[in-house]
Each structure stands twice: as structure tokens, then as C-alpha cells.
Design a protein around this motif. Structure first.
Motif, PDB file in Angstrom:
ATOM      1  N   TYR A   1       0.835  -1.202   0.000  1.00 19.72           N
ATOM      2  CA  TYR A   1       0.000   0.000   0.000  1.00 19.72           C
ATOM      3  C   TYR A   1       0.869   1.252   0.000  1.00 19.72           C
ATOM      4  N   ARG A   2       1.941   1.153   0.786  1.00 23.07           N
ATOM      5  CA  ARG A   2       2.821   2.305   0.824  1.00 23.07           C
ATOM      6  C   ARG A   2       3.523   2.506  -0.519  1.00 23.07           C
ATOM      7  N   LEU A   3       3.951   1.388  -1.103  1.00 24.59           N
ATOM      8  CA  LEU A   3       4.599   1.506  -2.415  1.00 24.59           C
ATOM      9  C   LEU A   3       3.605   1.997  -3.467  1.00 24.59           C
ATOM     10  N   ALA A   4       2.349   1.548  -3.347  1.00 23.96           N
ATOM     11  CA  ALA A   4       1.326   2.026  -4.277  1.00 23.96           C
ATOM     12  C   ALA A   4       1.164   3.534  -4.119  1.00 23.96           C
ATOM     13  N   ALA A   5       1.228   3.989  -2.876  1.00 25.43           N
ATOM     14  CA  ALA A   5       1.133   5.433  -2.649  1.00 25.43           C
ATOM     15  C   ALA A   5       2.302   6.141  -3.321  1.00 25.43           C
ATOM     16  N   VAL A   6       3.494   5.551  -3.198  1.00 28.56           N
ATOM     17  CA  VAL A   6       4.657   6.156  -3.857  1.00 28.56           C
ATOM     18  C   VAL A   6       4.427   6.206  -5.368  1.00 28.56           C
ATOM     19  N   ALA A   7       3.915   5.091  -5.923  1.00 28.05           N
ATOM     20  CA  ALA A   7       3.671   5.049  -7.367  1.00 28.05           C
ATOM     21  C   ALA A   7       2.693   6.148  -7.763  1.00 28.05           C
ATOM     22  N   LEU A   8       1.682   6.360  -6.931  1.00 26.70           N
ATOM     23  CA  LEU A   8       0.700   7.415  -7.234  1.00 26.70           C
ATOM     24  C   LEU A   8       1.346   8.793  -7.204  1.00 26.70           C
ATOM     25  N   VAL A   9       2.176   9.003  -6.204  1.00 30.03           N
ATOM     26  CA  VAL A   9       2.854  10.302  -6.110  1.00 30.03           C
ATOM     27  C   VAL A   9       3.741  10.522  -7.330  1.00 30.03           C
ATOM     28  N   VAL A  10       4.477   9.461  -7.682  1.00 35.35           N
ATOM     29  CA  VAL A  10       5.341   9.549  -8.862  1.00 35.35           C
ATOM     30  C   VAL A  10       4.497   9.855 -10.096  1.00 35.35           C
ATOM     31  N   ALA A  11       3.381   9.124 -10.218  1.00 38.93           N
ATOM     32  CA  ALA A  11       2.508   9.319 -11.373  1.00 38.93           C
ATOM     33  C   ALA A  11       1.977  10.746 -11.417  1.00 38.93           C
ATOM     34  N   ALA A  12       1.595  11.259 -10.255  1.00 38.60           N
ATOM     35  CA  ALA A  12       1.056  12.614 -10.218  1.00 38.60           C
ATOM     36  C   ALA A  12       2.132  13.622 -10.606  1.00 38.60           C
ATOM     37  N   GLY A  13       3.328  13.440 -10.059  1.00 37.85           N
ATOM     38  CA  GLY A  13       4.420  14.368 -10.370  1.00 37.85           C
ATOM     39  C   GLY A  13       4.733  14.372 -11.849  1.00 37.85           C
ATOM     40  N   PHE A  14       4.879  13.182 -12.401  1.00 38.27           N
ATOM     41  CA  PHE A  14       5.191  13.032 -13.820  1.00 38.27           C
ATOM     42  C   PHE A  14       4.043  13.560 -14.670  1.00 38.27           C
ATOM     43  N   GLY A  15       2.834  13.154 -14.295  1.00 33.76           N
ATOM     44  CA  GLY A  15       1.660  13.529 -15.074  1.00 33.76           C
ATOM     45  C   GLY A  15       1.450  15.027 -15.107  1.00 33.76           C
ATOM     46  N   ILE A  16       1.607  15.669 -13.963  1.00 32.13           N
ATOM     47  CA  ILE A  16       1.408  17.118 -13.913  1.00 32.13           C
ATOM     48  C   ILE A  16       2.455  17.802 -14.780  1.00 32.13           C
ATOM     49  N   TYR A  17       3.684  17.328 -14.667  1.00 31.42           N
ATOM     50  CA  TYR A  17       4.739  17.950 -15.465  1.00 31.42           C
ATOM     51  C   TYR A  17       4.442  17.817 -16.958  1.00 31.42           C
ATOM     52  N   ALA A  18       4.313  16.555 -17.407  1.00 30.57           N
ATOM     53  CA  ALA A  18       4.151  16.323 -18.846  1.00 30.57           C
ATOM     54  C   ALA A  18       2.843  16.930 -19.342  1.00 30.57           C
ATOM     55  N   GLY A  19       1.800  16.819 -18.542  1.00 30.66           N
ATOM     56  CA  GLY A  19       0.489  17.318 -18.949  1.00 30.66           C
ATOM     57  C   GLY A  19       0.474  18.828 -19.085  1.00 30.66           C
ATOM     58  N   VAL A  20       0.989  19.501 -18.088  1.00 29.99           N
ATOM     59  CA  VAL A  20       0.930  20.962 -18.101  1.00 29.99           C
ATOM     60  C   VAL A  20       1.817  21.538 -19.210  1.00 29.99           C
ATOM     61  N   TYR A  21       3.017  20.997 -19.330  1.00 33.18           N
ATOM     62  CA  TYR A  21       3.890  21.515 -20.390  1.00 33.18           C
ATOM     63  C   TYR A  21       3.306  21.226 -21.764  1.00 33.18           C
ATOM     64  N   SER A  22       2.685  20.051 -21.910  1.00 31.42           N
ATOM     65  CA  SER A  22       2.041  19.755 -23.188  1.00 31.42           C
ATOM     66  C   SER A  22       0.908  20.744 -23.427  1.00 31.42           C
ATOM     67  N   ALA A  23       0.140  21.026 -22.368  1.00 28.77           N
ATOM     68  CA  ALA A  23      -0.993  21.944 -22.513  1.00 28.77           C
ATOM     69  C   ALA A  23      -0.503  23.304 -22.992  1.00 28.77           C
ATOM     70  N   ILE A  24       0.591  23.772 -22.403  1.00 29.38           N
ATOM     71  CA  ILE A  24       1.121  25.084 -22.800  1.00 29.38           C
ATOM     72  C   ILE A  24       1.520  25.057 -24.275  1.00 29.38           C
TER      73      ILE A  24
END
Ligand SMILES: Nc1ncnc2c1ncn2[C@@H]1O[C@H](COP(=O)(O)OP(=O)(O)O)[C@@H](O)[C@H]1O
Ligand SMILES: [Mg+2]
Lengths: 785, 243
Positions: free
Chosen positions: A17-40
Motif C-alpha cells: 500500500y505504501r509503495l502504491a502510494a509512492v507510485a501514485l505520487v510519482v505518477a502525479a508528479g510526472f503527469g502534472i509535469y508532462a500534462g501541463v507543459y504539453s498543454a502550454i
């Protein structure tokens, strides 16, 4: 090796569960970065594509209406690719229950013209020569005023009424974002209508084929600066010039540029702050995990496994984590890109960009994920693997309690029940972990706070720009009138005072560059406009040739306060002294004494509108005022304020997204970190239970600890949020108007209260586990060690 | 259930009475019978050593008497409480009021000072803070560590830590003290010292004391020694006659 991998994978599974949480955090960090820059990128791509396909004009020259036959031919100028004349005529569209809408009629010759600023028909059909009363309306006008092909509209231009039929809805590169009335201080979408019709429409009533606008496209690579002067010298003397607008300074594209830039400048700041938090969280959680595995790793080393092999084995679950994180991250990125770009596009009435991700950003994001995970796991691994097996295995219960020093001595003397002392001291126990937890939580909450403060600041600053002004409404005229007409308006029921103003466009030549400015001439003693003065002073009674200038433009031109500058309004030149800088929503806002403006325009005592101070009901007064002729528009201050807040409200969507992301990360983090620290002390809690401490006291101890941690984090989040908001605001200020920091208590409470309330919930899992732990088993485990 | 503590004051009423106590663990498909048929009566003021090889179930037995573990079947009466089928809340109350524990690994809380560790006993037993503190100081004095009151466990030797743990168990003055290998982690000299201390305290405070050990030397210090073997207790010759 196979056994080793099995062990490591099982060790990972134990804390899935803790590792899943880490995966989610990683996913959010990556997703926000790639998503926002792509949006711009996608938004800018969309703009460029529209500009290119629509053959946007490089330059537009406005002049007093003239017979189209008498427009000088620019074809002889070598830098010019094509030019086209048209009529842009202001009028009013009559609306059912609202004051008339200021509307621009733009003529297009469907056969010979329409190449420059090409109109794209989105719905219905274009205008054709055989249907003179058919018009195409702008996409946003259709949306805001609920018009569709087949509808009838009534347009009043120069006191003539036109009954027209909407045949289509179109999008012109000239009005990529919702057309707004540039004369309103904060232009808001829907405040200007645009209608495209045949030249005959007006020609029929006027008699001559009149035009007042010349669109020019330069050959590729030619400089607008250079050719502007050439074109002007060719036109001067033949036409009564009014305005020269390079496409970069055309109101719509300038506003778009500014707004896109604010987006481009602000969002990366958001991404940086957000990803920094995600990075901290990921790093910390993986670090904790490896440290927790200390004894196991020591045992493995003692069994004779090669250190490198152990290290590699631990990289396997981390690699799986990275892959899961990246895959989930792609989905997050797509969602973020879509949400941010459509949310933003809607807020300014810009067409939606396509739904896509830019591969470049994905690659950088995946690379970042890899580097962060690798760093987070190898640092503690390398440290552990350097120990001797014995050092690794010998991890005493008191580990981490040493060197508490003075802090512990102070804590030792603090009074209170033992369970409370125990809770407090646990915080001081693993100082670095507590500090990291507090910092991460404070960062997460602080970022969220800063988003809300930034929003409040934007709205607050925009409202403040006009809040100090005493006027209740701005009245704009189609044709100038003598300033004495103020009496006439003051005679209208509900009007207390009318203060004349005049508007003109001009160019200011500074030491660094020559820029277009929009000058407002106002009676200096009236105090009717009170813009925020950033340096120097505003206009004062007795001023003859004082100039108050928007700061960004002043910096661009390189002019200083006290400097004498020459203003050039189409050949008519006049000197003015810069007395102050103001903060404006648009670069180029400037104020001079009314008489100075009239002088340069050689317009005697004419003015182009009035600031009105009302004493009666604004709506009613406006109605009465409209009964007079020659009125283009009356905008109420309350309307402008409402529009500003509404526009901010639309941006709330973006901010809320950011806020939700960072709050989720913070909670995931609290969940992981709190479970980790609490479960590490499971033996001690079991011991307390054995000694007869009640479940209630155990829960109190844990909650007290978490709440105390949370409280420190919350206190810290306040300055963090404030500082981050400063940073975000300064980024906006660079790109747009000077945003002053306006914060409301609510901006803090909205984040802190839920944060503080949710924190104990994050500990519930660990609490449950501790209370359910069979006492004898725990004691036995302890004795095994 | 008889929770009335007045009834245990009579000499005839033993403090601990175990009848046909059985404890099995399920490990996978198999049932391991750790305690088969344990019968034991301990009178008030009596001290008892239970010996047996490692893994014979000594700790299990002690945990059952201390309300940490439950018997699978049989009757467990301790200090007037019948421990079969109590709720976890009742077990907590029982432990809080009736039993003081001493463990092999001291199990002190590392973030609390010596005095505070001792205070955990009386405080969890519900004493007001000032009284808890007075008691803690008194027992710290009794184990000879009054001068180390503000030291933390990591600053103390193993013997000192175990003395703190003893003070913690005694400070709430429970009717029954249970010790699981109290000298198991100490060197011989320190162990001897701790045993002497226990002897003294037993006398001074008329403690009922049950100690579990695989160390035969410990049984020299008790009134009675029992041997746990094959899941049941057998009487050894008394080493010493009660005073
Ligand atoms: N929770 C449990 N599950 C399975 N077996 C257990 C459990 N607790 C104890 N045992 C087993 O019971 C036996 C007795 O243990 P214990 O009472 O600790 O012995 P001693 O204290 O005499 O060394 C051991 O063989 C141990 O493996
Ligand atoms: Mg044992």
C-alpha cells in the motif's frame, strides 16, 4: 539470486500500500509535469496554426473613412506581400432585456477580399454577394448571446437600423479569443460583438464604397518595424490616419499573448513547486523503506550474498514502481493536459487545442521519474551496503534517540501526563524524519494555500485598479462632443456628475524603443482615475504636460520619471514629462491632462466620452442615458468588478485542480509517513498496553503526536504559502499587470482546516493495527531480536 | 465472575489458581499443544519459580496468568478475577490493577527518563500525577537509582535498566508480580545483584512473585520451584522453607 529476488519482492509486497502510494505520487508528479507543459505547447501551437491558416495581418492601419477607390496602392513597396482594405464600423446590437452590445461590423468582399485575416466558417455558411442582409457572426458572440444560424439581429450603425440574418458562425485569427471591448479596463469576454458582412450593406445607405482599415501582410522575413515607417510615409497626407496596429499589438492578439504568457509563466511555477513536493515525498518514502530493511539486508550480507547483487535485487521492485508510476502518469498527464488547456481556453474564449501529449515532455518526465527513484533508493542502499553485516543487523531499539542533547533535557522537564510526554518526545526522537515530514506537509499545504492566495491576489489587484476611482460608469460616444455637453448628461435623472475624457492612440519614442500607447486625457484636478501608482505620482491639478505611464511599457522604452518625451500621434507631435508609473492591466495604458490630449488632436474642446458619477439606481440611470443619441456604450463599474471576479472564477478551475493534486499528495505522504513512524514503535505501544494503558490513552498518544506534528506543519505552511504566493504573483507581474499580494483568511483556512482534520485519519490504519496486535505475539517478536 | 478483592484476603483463598489449563496454537494444519494440563495454586505472599527448557511454554503460562494471552481451555483465576473470556477492555483493567511485569529485555521506553518510565506504572493504574511521581521516586529509591532519575535508558547499564523495570512493576503496588527471565540478558554478577534486590523487595513488600526461567540458580531465591515439562507442571523439592 532467485531466492534473493523472491525475498525482495515479498518485502515490497508486505508494504504494497505504501509503495502504491509512492507510485501514485510519482505518477502525479510526472503527469502534472508532462500534462501541463504539453498543454502550454498545445495552446501556443493552436494559436500559431490559426495565425498561419488564417493569414493573419502583420499590420493594420486605421484611418477616417475614405472612398475605397482612393486608397493609395502599396504594391510598389517591395516588402509587402498583399494588402486589403475593409470597413470596420462600430454599432450596437439591440438585445432584449439588456443595454445594447457594442458591435463591430467588419466588411468582407467574398470575391476579391477576405484573404487576410481569413474567416473560417464553423457553422452555417459564409456571406455571398446575392444575399446582402446575411452576416456571419463571431464564434464567441454566438456563444455568449445564444445566437445560431437563421437568427435575426438588429444592428444600429450611425443612427441607421439594419435588420440582418445570421447565416453562419465564424472564427477569425483576429479574434482568436473572445472579443472584448478594449476600452474597458479589464476587457471581459462577450463585451464586444463582431459581425462580418458585405461591403454593399453600408454602401447602399452611404452611397460610396467606404473603407477605414487597411490590412497588410509582409513578405516572409520582413520587419514590421521597418515597413511601418515606409507605409506611413506613403499614406500620410492622403489619408486621415488614426491608428497603426502591428499584429503583435492588435488588442486581441496582445491580450492573447499576455494571457498565454501568464499561463506559461505561472504554470511552470506551479509545476516546480508541485514536483518538488512530489520529489521530496518519493525520496523520503523510499528512503524509509530501505532503512527499514536494514536488518534484512544485514542478514543477507551475513549469508554471503554479494553486495552488488543485493543492491540490484532491491532495484527490481523500484523499477516495477517506476513502470507503474509512468504508465499511470501518462493517464494523469493526458487528463492534466486536457483539464488545464480546456479550462484555460474556456476562461478566455480560446478555441480548444487538440487532446495530445508532446513526446518531448513525456521523455523528460520518464527520465525524471527514473532519476528520482534511482536516487531515492540508491542513496540509503549504498550507505547500508557499506556497513559490515554486524553493524547492519545490530540495530538497537534506541537507535536514533541519541544526541537528543539539550532538546531532550528541556523536554524532560516539561510537565504533563506521561502519555503526552511520550507523544511529544517521539517527535524529537527521529529529528530528521520529523523535520522531513513537517517540511513536506508544510510544503504541500503551503503550495495549496499559495494557489488560493494567488487567485485572490489576481482578483483583488484587478478590482483595486478601479476601486479607488469615484466614477460609477464610463460613457463612450460614437462621435466626439464638446466638453460642455457634460451639463446635458448631468441633467439626466440619476447622474450627479459627468467628467469628460478623450482617448487617442499614439507612439512614444523612448531611448530603447518606440511603442504604441493608449492615452486617456482626463481633467487632472478631477481625480476621476486613480490608478495604482508604482513610482512617482499621478496627475495633479495644474498639470499641463504631465504623463503617467504603465510601468512595463516605460521599462521597455527605457524612459525615466522626470524625463521629457515626444509623443507622436500620426504626424502631430507634442512633448510631455513623465511624472509617474502606474500598474495597468494592459501595457501602454497612459494618462495625460485633457487639454494636452485635445491639443495634440487639434480637436478644440471635444471629448470622446464621460466618466459618470451616479446618485440614482445605476440600471435605471443607464436606461435614461441611452435615450440620448450618439452613445456607443455605458459600462457600469459594478459590471466591470463582477466581470473581473467572474473571469477569476473561471480560473478557479485551474487553481482547484492544482490544489487537489497537492492536497492528495500531502495526504498520501502523511499516510505513508505516519504509518511508518508509528508502526516502527509498535513494540513500545504494545508494551504500554501490557502495562495496562487503556486503548483510549494509546489512541490519544498517537493522535496527539500526529496533531502536534500537523500543527507545526500548519504553522509553517502559513509562511511557506505566503512566500510561494509571492513567487507566483511576481511571475504573473512579470508577464502581466503588477499583482499585489492580497490574501484572505479563507485562503489559509480552506487548506489548513481540512488538512489538520484529515491528518489523524491518515493515522487510523496504523492505530487499528496497533490496537489489534496480539500482545503475546509482539512480546515474543521482541524477544527473538 | 468475582471481582471482589475483599474475598481474596482470606488465607485459604489462593491468589492464583489454574485448573486444567490448556493452550494450543494452530500452525497451519497442525495444532501444537504447548500447555496440556496445567494446575497451579499460588498463595498470597508466596514466591515461585517456574523452570523448564526453552520452548517448553513458560512464557505462555506466564502470559496467561498476566492477562496477556488466553487459555484455550481450563480455569484461570488470578487475584479474584476469572480470566476466561474477558473482553480486551477488562483484560486491560486487570493488568493495570493487578499485575506488575518484569521482562528479560526491560522494555523501557527510550524517550522517557528513568523516573518517567517508573511513573508509567502508577500513572496507567490511574494514580493522579503527583502521587504517581511520589510513588515512582519512592521505588526508584528502593532500587537504589534515585540519583539516576533524569537519565534516559540509553545512558544506563543493563542492570540499571532492569532495576528501573523492576521499580516500574512495583511502583503501582500490584498484588502480583510476574517476571519472565528477569536476569536473562544480564551478566552473572549483575544478575546476582538484581536477584538480591528482588529478594529484599519481596520481603519488604510481601510480594506474591512468580518468576519464569531456564536458569536453575534463580530457583534458589524462591519459596517453591516448579518444572514445566510436556505441557504440565511438576513439583520440585522446595529449596527453601518459607519464613
Ligand atoms: N503465537 C504462537 N503461534 C504458534 N506457536 C507459538 C506461539 N506462541 C508460542 N508458540 C510456541 O509455543 C512454544 C512455547 O513457547 P514459549 O512459551 O515462549 O516457551 P518458553 O518461554 O518456555 O521458551 C514454542 O514452541 C513456540 O514456538
Ligand atoms: Mg520464554
Amino acid at each position: 539470486m532467485k531466492l534473493l529476488v523472491t525475498h525482495v519482492v515479498r518485502a515490497g509486497w508486505r508494504i504494497r500500500y505504501r509503495l502504491a502510494a509512492v507510485a501514485l505520487v510519482v505518477a502525479a508528479g510526472f503527469g502534472i509535469y508532462a500534462g501541463v507543459y504539453s498543454a502550454i505547447d498545445l495552446l501556443f501551437d493552436r494559436r500559431n496554426q490559426e495565425f498561419e491558416e488564417g493569414h493573419v495581418a502583420d499590420l493594420e492601419v486605421r484611418f477616417a473613412p475614405e472612398d475605397s477607390q482612393r486608397i493609395p496602392d502599396l504594391g510598389s513597396l517591395p516588402g509587402i506581400a498583399e494588402s486589403e482594405s475593409r470597413l470596420v464600423f462600430p454599432g450596437q446590437m439591440m438585445l432584449a432585456d439588456q443595454p445594447p452590445l457594442l458591435t463591430l461590423m467588419v466588411t468582407i468582399d467574398p470575391v476579391n477580399g477576405g484573404h487576410i485575416n481569413r474567416l473560417k466558417i464553423l457553422e452555417g455558411e459564409g456571406i455571398s454577394r446575392d444575399k446582402p442582409d446575411h452576416v456571419v457572426i463571431d464564434r464567441n458572440m454566438a456563444a455568449f448571446h445564444h445566437l445560431k444560424p437563421g437568427d435575426s439581429i438588429e444592428l444600429v450603425m450611425a443612427d441607421e437600423s439594419y435588420h440582418l440574418k445570421v447565416c453562419g458562425i465564424g472564427l477569425s485569427p483576429e479574434f482568436l479569443l473572445a472579443p472584448a471591448n478594449p476600452r474597458v479596463f479589464i476587457p471581459s469576454k462577450g463585451s464586444l460583438g463582431v459581425v462580418y458582412g458585405l461591403p454593399q450593406l453600408i454602401q447602399e445607405r452611404v452611397g460610396l464604397p467606404m473603407v477605414n482599415s487597411l490590412l497588410i501582410r509582409l513578405k516572409p522575413g520582413e520587419s514590421v518595424e521597418k515597413w511601418t515607417d515606409e507605409i506611413l510615409s506613403k499614406l500620410e497626407g492622403q489619408l486621415l490616419l488614426d491608428q497603426v496596429i502591428p499584429s503583435t499589438e492588435q488588442f486581441g492578439s496582445r491580450f492573447l499573448e499576455l494571457s498565454l504568457n501568464a499561463f506559461r509563466v505561472c504554470l511552470p511555477a506551479l509545476v516546480i513547486v508541485f514536483d518538488l513536493t512530489a520529489f521530496l515525498v518519493t525520496f523520503f518514502l523510499l528512503f524509509q523503506w530501505i532503512v527499514q530493511e536494514r536488518r534484512e539486508i544485514g542478514n543477507l550480507m551475513a549469508f554471503g550474498y554479494d553486495r552488488g547483487v543485493i543492491g540490484l535485487a532491491y532495484l527490481i521492485p523500484v523499477a516495477i514502481l517506476g513502470i507503474i508510476g509512468s504508465v499511470v502518469g501518462l493517464a494523469v498527464a493526458l487528463a492534466a493536459s486536457c483539464l488545464f488547456s480546456t479550462n484555460y481556453a474556456d476562461s478566455i474564449g480560446f478555441p480548444h487545442p487538440e487532446l495530445a501529449l508532446i513526446p518531448h515532455h513525456i521523455l523528460v518526465g520518464v527520465g525524471g521519474v527514473g532519476v528520482i527513484l534511482l536516487a531515492a533508493v540508491s542513496w540509503p542502499l549504498i550507505w547500508l551496503l557499506r556497513l559490515t553485516p554486524l553493524e547492519a543487523v545490530r540495530e538497537s531499539m534506541g537507535q536514533g534517540t541519541d544526541r537528543l542533547g539539550i532538546l531532550k533535557q528541556i523536554l524532560a522537564w516539561l510537565p504533563g501526563r506521561i502519555w503526552l510526554r511520550y507523544a511529544m518526545r517521539n517527535l524529537a526522537r527521529r529529528k530528521s524524519i520529523s523535520a522531513m515530514t513537517i517540511l513536506s506537509v508544510a510544503a504541500g499545504l503551503g503550495v495549496t494555500i499559495s494557489f488560493f492566495i494567488n487567485l485572490t491576489s489576481n482578483a483583488g489587484t484587478a478590482v483595486n485598479m478601479i476601486r479607488n476611482d469615484p466614477w460609477s460608469a464610463i460613457l463612450e460616444l460614437f462621435a466626439p462632443v464638446p466638453i460642455e455637453d457634460a451639463r446635458e448628461f448631468e441633467a439626466v435623472d440619476g447622474v450627479e456628475k459627468a467628467v469628460p475624457f478623450t482617448k487617442l492612440s499614439a507612439r512614444l519614442a523612448g531611448p530603447l524603443s518606440k511603442e504604441n500607447i493608449a492615452i486617456g486625457g482626463i481633467p487632472p484636478e478631477s481625480g476621476i482615475r486613480q490608478p495604482e501608482i508604482l513610482a512617482g505620482r499621478g496627475l495633479q491639478a495644474g498639470d499641463q504636460e504631465a504623463l503617467v505611464l504603465e510601468r512595463n511599457l516605460a521599462e521597455k522604452c527605457g524612459v525615466q520619471i522626470g524625463q521629457k518625451v515626444t509623443i507622436d500621434s500620426f504626424g502631430k507631435k507634442k512633448e510631455a514629462t513623465v511624472v509617474g508609473f502606474l500598474s495597468g492591466a494592459l501595457p501602454g495604458e497612459a494618462y495625460v491632462p485633457l487639454s494636452w490630449a485635445q491639443d495634440i488632436q487639434e480637436s478644440g474642446d471635444l471629448c470622446s466620452g464621460f466618466f459618470l458619477i451616479f446618485k440614482g439606481d445605476p440600471e435605471q440611470t443607464r436606461k435614461s442615458l441611452f435615450e440620448k443619441g450618439n452613445i456607443a456604450q455605458i459600462t457600469l463599474k459594478t459590471e466591470i468588478v463582477a466581470k473581473i471576479l467572474e473571469t477569476t472564477g473561471e480560473k478557479v478551475g485551474i487553481i482547484r485542480l492544482g490544489a487537489i493534486f497537492s492536497v492528495v499528495i500531502t495526504l498520501l505522504f502523511i499516510f505513508c509517513s505516519v504509518s511508518f513512524t508509528i508502526l516502527q514503535r509498535k513494540q513500545e505501544y504494545v508494551m504500554l498496553r501490557v502495562l495496562g494503558m487503556s486503548d483510549g490513552s494509546i489512541v490519544s498518544t498517537i493522535i496527539a503526536e500526529v496533531l502536534f506534528l500537523g500543527l507545526i506543519a500548519v504553522l509553517l505552511a502559513i509562511p511557506v504559502g505566503y512566500q510561494t504566493a509571492h513567487f507566483l504573483n511576481s511571475r504573473v507581474s512579470e508577464a502581466w499587470f503588477n499583482v499585489t499580494l492580497v490574501a484572505e483568511i479563507g485562503d489559509f483556512l480552506k487548506t489548513l482546516i481540512p488538512g489538520l482534520l484529515l491528518m489523524p485519519i491518515a493515522a487510523l490504519g496504523a492505530i487499528r493495527q496497533i490496537l489489534r496486535e496480539p500482545l503475546d505475539r509482539s512480546l515474543r517478536e521482541r524477544q527473538c531480536g | 465472575m468475582n471481582h471482589n478483592s475483599a474475598s481474596i484476603d482470606t488465607e485459604q483463598n489462593p491468589l492464583v489458581r489454574l485448573t486444567h489449563v490448556r493452550r494450543t496454537y494452530t500452525a497451519g494444519e497442525m495444532d501444537i499443544e504447548v500447555l496440556r494440563d496445567v494446575n497451579l495454586t499460588v498463595a498470597q505472599g508466596e514466591s515461585i519459580a517456574i523452570r523448564g527448557v526453552s520452548g517448553s511454554g513458560k512464557s505462555t503460562l506466564l502470559n496467561i496468568m498476566g492477562g496477556i494471552d488466553c487459555a484455550t481451555s481450563g480455569q484461570v483465576e488470578v487475584c479474584g478475577w476469572t480470566l476466561n473470556g474477558l473482553s480486551s477492555k477488562e483484560f486491560t483493567r486487570f493488568r493495570r490493577e493487578k499485575v506488575g511485569f518484569i521482562f528479560q529485555f526491560y522494555n523501557l521506553l527510550p524517550t522517557l527518563s528513568a523516573l518517567e518510565n517508573v511513573m508509567v506504572g502508577p500513572e496507567s493504574a490511574g494514580f493522579p500525577q503527583s502521587k504517581a511521581r511520589a510513588r515512582a521516586e519512592e521505588y526508584l529509591e528502593a532500587v537504589g537509582l534515585a540519583d539516576k532519575a533524569w537519565k534516559f535508558p540509553e545512558q544506563l547499564s543493563g542492570g540499571e535498566q532492569q532495576r528501573i523495570a523492576i521499580a516500574r512493576a512495583l511502583a503501582k503496588e500490584p498484588p502480583l508480580i510476574l517476571a519472565d527471565e528477569p536476569t536473562g540478558s544480564l551478566d552473572e554478577d549483575t544478575a546476582a545483584m538484581v536477584l538480591q534486590l528482588l529478594d529484599r523487595l519481596k520481603l519488604e513488600h510481601r510480594l506474591t512473585f512468580i518468576v519464569v526461567t531456564h536458569n536453575p540458580a534463580l530457583s534458589d531465591h524462591t519459596d517453591r520451584s516448579l518444572f514445566l515439562h510436556n505441557g504440565s507442571l511438576s513439583e520440585l523439592t522446595p529449596n527453601r522453607i518459607a519464613h
